[in-house]
Design a protein around this motif. Sequence first.
Motif, short mmCIF file in Angstrom:
data_model
loop_
_atom_site.label_atom_id
_atom_site.label_comp_id
_atom_site.label_asym_id
_atom_site.label_seq_id
_atom_site.Cartn_x
_atom_site.Cartn_y
_atom_site.Cartn_z
N ASP A 138 2.63 6.46 -9.00
CA ASP A 138 2.44 5.59 -7.84
C ASP A 138 2.31 6.47 -6.59
O ASP A 138 3.30 7.00 -6.09
N SER A 193 1.74 5.60 -3.61
CA SER A 193 2.20 4.95 -2.38
C SER A 193 3.59 5.44 -1.98
O SER A 193 4.01 5.27 -0.84
N GLU A 194 4.32 6.06 -2.92
CA GLU A 194 5.61 6.67 -2.59
C GLU A 194 5.32 8.09 -2.09
O GLU A 194 5.15 9.01 -2.88
N GLY A 235 2.59 11.72 -6.35
CA GLY A 235 3.25 10.42 -6.33
C GLY A 235 4.50 10.41 -7.19
O GLY A 235 4.92 11.44 -7.72
N ASP A 259 6.14 6.06 -12.16
CA ASP A 259 6.45 4.63 -12.09
C ASP A 259 6.53 3.99 -13.46
O ASP A 259 7.05 2.89 -13.61
N ASN A 283 -3.15 7.44 -12.27
CA ASN A 283 -2.72 6.72 -11.07
C ASN A 283 -3.30 5.30 -11.08
O ASN A 283 -4.06 4.94 -12.00
N PRO A 284 -2.95 4.44 -10.12
CA PRO A 284 -3.41 3.06 -10.18
C PRO A 284 -4.93 2.90 -10.20
O PRO A 284 -5.44 1.99 -10.89
N ILE A 315 -1.29 -2.82 -9.85
CA ILE A 315 -0.01 -2.79 -9.14
C ILE A 315 0.34 -4.18 -8.61
O ILE A 315 1.46 -4.67 -8.78
#
Length: 209
Positions: free
Chosen positions: A37, A39-40, A46, A49, A128-129, A155
Amino acid sequence: MAKKIFGIILLLIILFSGFIFFSFVIGEHKILLLGIDPSEKRPGIGAVDMAFIITTDNGKIINKTSIYPGGMYHPNATVPQYLQSIGEKKLLLHDTFWENDTAAAAQLARETVEYHTNQKIDVTIIINPDGLDALINAAGPLTVNGEVMENVSSIEWMRDDQSQGNSRGTAVQEVMDAMLQSSKNPAKIVPLSIAAVQQYMAGNIYIFT
């Protein structure tokens, strides 16, 4: 480069179709699949997750184990200074990609999982996403809990699933199971292979052996 792309295609085909094409996949292998993730925010790519150990035998999936979340930590890695400042005493699996060295981070993640599961990992795949969304769309449309999942953010979908009472682990498992079910269709092999190469080239999938 060509060899690594070839390896990605093969591994993704193994993961998402269970077919066998080349003799060097004969025997049992453990594949560590990590979802990142971004976004962290941190210097690295990242936070971890989600994680699965995929066991293959002669190119066919024989077991799929969700191993995160779970509080796994590396037995002796140095904890980054910032994490120490907020009280972390051990480097958690969640934070193994803290530093901006993806190859070294992948090794830390592998060592963490091996330490806690006593399983030897042969290959580590990181996604990743954006990469996950591309593979979902290539395998789709997917049906998860009776709803069609198509052209959506994985996500956001999983967060919505959580808001309805499921855990994050359950939400991830549901999407993974739907992908595996959909990809039993041989017509999905080519789209998945193309998506895997495109996402690798875009830096959304990493592979380390």
